[in-house]
Every structure is written in structure tokens, then in C-alpha cells.
Design an enzyme around this catalytic site. Structure first.
Site, PDB file in Angstrom:
ATOM      1  N   SER A 214     -41.024  43.798 -30.188  1.00 54.19           N
ATOM      2  CA  SER A 214     -39.773  43.916 -30.946  1.00 54.19           C
ATOM      3  C   SER A 214     -38.695  43.019 -30.386  1.00 54.19           C
ATOM      4  CB  SER A 214     -39.248  45.360 -30.898  1.00 54.19           C
ATOM      5  OG  SER A 214     -40.039  46.206 -31.673  1.00 54.19           O
TER       6      SER A 214
ATOM      7  N   HIS B 237     -32.215  50.231 -31.400  1.00 59.03           N
ATOM      8  CA  HIS B 237     -33.217  49.167 -31.594  1.00 59.03           C
ATOM      9  C   HIS B 237     -32.665  48.019 -32.421  1.00 59.03           C
ATOM     10  CE1 HIS B 237     -37.264  47.682 -32.985  1.00 59.03           C
ATOM     11  NE2 HIS B 237     -37.627  48.081 -31.790  1.00 59.03           N
TER      12      HIS B 237
ATOM     13  N   ASP C 203     -34.032  46.694 -39.613  1.00 54.85           N
ATOM     14  CA  ASP C 203     -34.292  47.543 -38.436  1.00 54.85           C
ATOM     15  C   ASP C 203     -33.524  48.854 -38.568  1.00 54.85           C
ATOM     16  OD1 ASP C 203     -34.482  48.319 -35.487  1.00 54.85           O
ATOM     17  OD2 ASP C 203     -35.456  46.366 -35.459  1.00 54.85           O
TER      18      ASP C 203
ATOM     19  N   ASN D 220     -47.403  46.532 -30.102  1.00 55.50           N
ATOM     20  CA  ASN D 220     -47.384  46.919 -28.691  1.00 55.50           C
ATOM     21  C   ASN D 220     -48.498  47.869 -28.304  1.00 55.50           C
ATOM     22  OD1 ASN D 220     -44.884  45.573 -28.591  1.00 55.50           O
ATOM     23  ND2 ASN D 220     -43.782  47.462 -29.056  1.00 55.50           N
TER      24      ASN D 220
END
Lengths: 80, 454
Positions: free
Chosen positions: B403, B231, B199, B330
Site C-alpha cells: 500500500s 491509510h 482509499d 501483502n
């Protein structure tokens, strides 16, 4: 005027232990090798746009793709 | 996961908003909280209770008031975006979150989101019709919801009330996501299991991870692994945050004793390349990671096949004992827009994780099984209003996305592996699915159901 594209290449299972052979064949085909990932069995490099589709036929190559990108939304976004 | 602006050439409305936002509040939300979150003073807010048994025309009401508050639902429809629209929902100390859900405030009506091929767009009727259809659908859904609630005979009232009550909620000591997946009931901690999160890196000095070894590396040229985005820290927190966090009483992490491997494959600006991601996978494999969590991906077009390169690598990883889980994506904006599972989650050998909310419903943004081989949503996990760690000085944040669902599964996979170290990756996949709780939602949206801890 040829255009260089970055490619990701997966190696076949039977060539995992002899990736250097695949690397050499890719070099001969005009691929400029950037990374050899032994554990994953992948090779990252760049090559002429026109040559990309030919690479899939090389012995030891399981798959070839033009490198893709990913992008997260900004940290203050609603959805991640 | 995907930046919406990448999908569009233009915005239909100024600021890209629908003109409406739907906000669902927690049971405990006070009128002050509602006013603060919505940015609408009580005097400007129309209440459903004002109407008694009369039918309510939401659209007419919104012409006169800035917002409509459904008292029974504890939800509001707001004209425009609330002041917090661009910000995430903050949770301070031991207070409970005031907002359970929020319909998207940013809405870009790009034809690209509605049609498979990027069109040449001419100004005029085509754009307006698409936008109007969507807003009409939203209005109809809100009105229909009102009709169901207030027009229904008393016998059904209880059932309808149940629809308005979340099944889980954050408490002072536990996130709703850990409650829903029963992570708090598990005797397992992930001890001895190496989990890689690929990430934006991690805040290496976050107090909740002090004293806990983190193996980390950056695949982003010119950037250290230190998380300058948030994130990555959030995802690592969900997967492996400590049982007893340092600056909050609320536990948010599944596998508090798993071995953390943080691979930065996304820059602080959130961008990455397949090359970097594959290098991250390779690093995780070389370091004996049995689980690789990837809350990243790119949108796919309907009919687009999966990546042969990711698939070859993921299948090999599965064969050798490593499960790769990735976010389903998403890009949906349900009910009008439902997009297929993103890449590389759409690979047969990668477990695609969809998101659900605290009402046990599919999250409005969660992508759906594509119908192609590999393109299934395999399992689902909590992905709306997920509280977890965030880089200093903020320390914690509550955000939504597939996520956030993905690291729930990764952490739970570590619990299974601690319990049965010899479990093959394929058997782990099967076990996760078999133990999932079926939901009252289509399989194409939630896969085997809601993931459950060992």
C-alpha cells in the site's frame, strides 16, 4: 428460494455510448440496477444467483462478476 | 492490504505469534533504544559478541535469554513479540527512526495460507507440522545468517558487512523512499496533473495540506470523506505530500503540486466493495484524473484468473489516457510463504506494484508474479518503514505495505505527465518500467525494478 447477489458488469467498448440499451437488457434479465457508471463503462446491480452466468451472454456485456470485498488490516497493524 | 483474520478459521499458537520476532535497527540505535523497542533489558539480552569465534546456537541461546542481539548486524531475535509489536514505529520531530525492519509479530499459521484450498482442519499433527516447519525454517535462516557473518574468512567480511548496511535511510529532511526513487532530485512537482487516490479518504484539515485544494467525495454510505482510519491520508501523503511539510522537516511526498482527488472507497474500518471501488474509478475518470492509485485489493488463490470486469474498465482507462496502479498485495511471509499478486492488481491493464525495503530487498510480505497473464509484479517501490502523513492529532506515521509502495509510483507517474503531458497511458507505463533501476532480485518479485522519478 432464490438468492440475490450483487454483481458488477463491464460494458463492451462498442456499447459505451449506448449503455441505456445494455441497462434495459439487464433489467429484462432480472437485474435490479443500482448504479450506471458512464465513464468507466460499468453497471452495478443485484440479481438472482441462478441468473448470474447468463448475463455474460447479453449483447453489450464484456464481463460479469459477483461483487467482491476488500478489507484493510487495522490502522495499528504492522503491514498495510 | 488484506486482513489476515479473513483468511483463517483458527490460530495455531495463542495470540497467533510465532514466538519470535526479528528486528533490524538503524546504525544510530543506542542500547537504550534497543532495550525500549525490544522490551528486553540489557541484562536479559545475549550478544553475539559474547561468543567470539564460537558458533552460536540461536535456539539454545533463546532458551536462556529472552533475546539475542547480533552486534554486527544491529539486529535482534526476540522471544515473543516486542511491546511495540502491534504499534507502528513512531518518528518524532527530526529524530531518525530506530527500526529499519521488523519481521511480523502476528503469525497465524492457517493451512489456508499454505494450501490453495480451504481445508477441513482436524486438530493435531497437520497443524503442528506446518507451524514447526515454518519456525524451523526461521531458526535455520537466523543461524545460517550468523554462520555466514562470523564463520566467513576476513576477506569476505566487508562484503558481508555491506549486506547488513541499508542502502538508504530516512534523514532529518527526506524519507528513504524519496531518496531511493530520486524524487528529491526531480525538477518536476506534478503541477497540472490530477491524481486520484481511492482509499479511506483524507484528513481534510491536516496542516500539510492547508491552502492546497483537495477534491474529495465519499462512496461509503453514511461516512464522510474525512479519514477516520489513516491509510488514505498516508497514501495521499506519499503520492502528493508537500515539498516543505508543516510540522516536520522530513519531506515524504513525491508530487507536491499535483492536484489531489481523494475518493473514499474504503470505510473508516477499512472495508470496501467492488461497486464502491468501480464508482471511485468512474469518478476519477470523469474528473480527468490521469493517474489512479489503489492501495487495496483482495488475496488471490494460485491459478485464480483476473477479474474480467476490472480488466475491461482498466483497459478502457488506459486507452483513454489514465494509468491505474494497484498494490501487489501483502499476503506473502517470505521465505516460507509466497503468494500471488492480489486482485485487481493482477489485471493486465493495471500496474501492480511490489514493495522493497531499505536494503533493496523484496519486502517479506510482498506478493509475487502469479505466472498467469496480467499477474506480474510490474514494478517495485519503497514499502517498508515508510514515513508519511496521518490524521490529526498524530500527523505522521511510519508503516509498511505494498500500500505504501503504490503511491510512490502514482506520484512519480504525475512527474512524468507533467514533463510530457501528451504521454499516452501506455507510453507512461513503458517509461516507468524502462527507467526503473534493476535490482538484484528476481523479476517475479520486483518487476522492471525500483521506480525512478522523472
Amino acid at each position: 428460494m432464490s438468492r440475490q447477489v450483487r454483481v458488477t458488469i463491464a460494458v463492451t467498448d462498442d456499447h459505451i455510448d449506448r449503455m441505456t440499451a445494455v441497462v434495459e437488457r439487464l433489467r429484462s434479465a432480472g437485474v435490479s440496477i443500482e448504479q450506471t457508471l458512464d465513464a468507466a463503462g460499468a453497471i452495478i446491480g443485484s440479481v438472482d444467483e441462478a441468473t448470474v452466468d447468463e448475463l455474460a451472454h447479453i449483447t453489450g456485456v464484456a464481463g460479469v462478476e459477483r461483487e467482491g470485498q476488500v478489507q484493510l488490516p487495522p490502522p495499528d497493524s504492522l503491514i498495510h | 492490504m488484506a486482513d489476515e483474520s479473513q483468511l483463517t478459521d483458527f490460530e495455531v499458537h495463542d495470540g497467533g505469534t510465532t514466538g519470535r520476532t526479528l528486528v533490524v535497527f538503524a546504525e544510530e540505535a543506542t542500547p537504550e533504544t534497543v532495550a525500549r523497542v525490544t522490551g528486553v533489558a540489557p541484562s536479559q539480552m545475549a550478544h553475539s559478541s559474547d561468543f567470539g569465534i564460537e558458533a552460536m546456537n540461536v535456539e539454545e541461546m533463546l532458551e536462556q535469554s529472552r533475546a539475542v542481539y547480533f552486534d554486527e548486524l544491529k539486529a535482534a531475535v526476540i522471544e515473543g513479540a516486542p511491546p511495540m509489536a502491534a504499534a507502528t514505529i513512531e518518528v518524532r520531530g527530526t529524530s531518525e527512526p530506530s527500526v529499519l525492519a521488523m519481521e511480523p509479530e502476528h503469525y497465524v499459521f492457517a493451512l489456508e495460507q499454505l494450501e490453495p484450498v480451504r481445508p477441513v482442519v482436524a486438530p493435531g499433527a497437520t497443524k503442528v507440522e506446518s507451524s514447526r516447519d515454518y519456525v524451523r525454517g526461521f531458526r535455520d535462516a537466523a543461524s545460517s545468517l550468523y554462520d555466514q557473518l562470523f564463520e566467513a574468512p576476513e576477506a569476505e567480511a566487508e562484503e558481508i558487512e555491506a549486506l547488513a548496511t541499508p542502502r538508504w535511510a530516512d534523514t532529518a529532511t527526506l524519507t528513504w523512499g524519496l531518496a531511493a526513487t530520486r524524487a528529491d532530485r526531480s525538477v518536476f512537482t506534478g503541477r497540472g496533473v490530477r491524481v486520484a487516490v481511492l482509499d479511506t479518504g483524507v484528513d481534510l484539515a491536516h496542516p500539510d495540506f492547508s491552502g492546497r485544494p483537495i477534491v474529495s467525495t465519499s462512496f461509503i454510505a453514511g461516512e464522510p470523506v474525512q479519514d477516520g482510519n489513516g491509510h488514505g491520508t498516508h497514501c495521499i501523503g506519499t503520492a502528493m505530500g508537500p515539498k516543505l511539510p508543516n510540522r516536520t522537516r522530513r519531506r515524504y511526498g513525491v508530487a507536491g503540486e499535483a492536484s489531489i482527488f481523494a475518493g473514499k472507497v474504503l470505510s473508516n474500518a477499512g472495508s470496501g466493495t467492488d461497486g464502491g471501488i468501480l464508482a471511485g474509478i468512474d469518478w476519477a475518470l470523469r474528473n480527468g484524473c490521469r493517474v489512479i492509485s489503489m492501495s487495496l485489493g483482495a488475496p488471490t488463490r494460485p491459478g485464480e484468473p483476473f477479474s474480467p470486469v476490472y480488466e475491461a474498465i482498466a483497459r478502457r482507462a488506459l486507452d483513454r489516457g489514465t494509468l491505474i496502479v494497484a498494490a501487489a498485495g501483502n499476503e506473502s511471509r517470505r521465505p516460507s510463504v509466497i503468494r500471488p499478486v492480489a486482485r485487481p492488481a493482477n489485471c493486465p491493464s493495471i500496474m501492480a506494484v511490489g514493495a522493497i525495503d531499505a536494503f533493496a530487498k523484496v519486502a517479506f510480505f510482498s506478493c509475487r508474479s502469479s505466472g498467469l497473464a496480467g499477474g506480474e509484479v510490474d514494478i517495485s517501490a519503497p514499502g517498508v518503514a515508510v514515513f508519511s502523513s496521518w490524521p490529526r492529532p498524530r500527523l505522521y506515521n511510519t508503516i509498511s505495505g505494498t500500500s505504501m509502495a503504490t503511491p510512490h509510483v502514482a506520484g512519480i507517474a504525475a512527474l512524468y505527465l507533467q514533463r510530457t503531458p501528451a504521454l499516452t497511458a501506455r507510453d507512461l507505463w513503458t517509461a516507468l518500467q524502462r527507467n526503473a533501476v534493476p535490482l538484484a532480485a528476481p523479476r517475479v518479485d520486483v518487476g522492471a525494478g525500483l521506480v525512478q522519478s522523472a
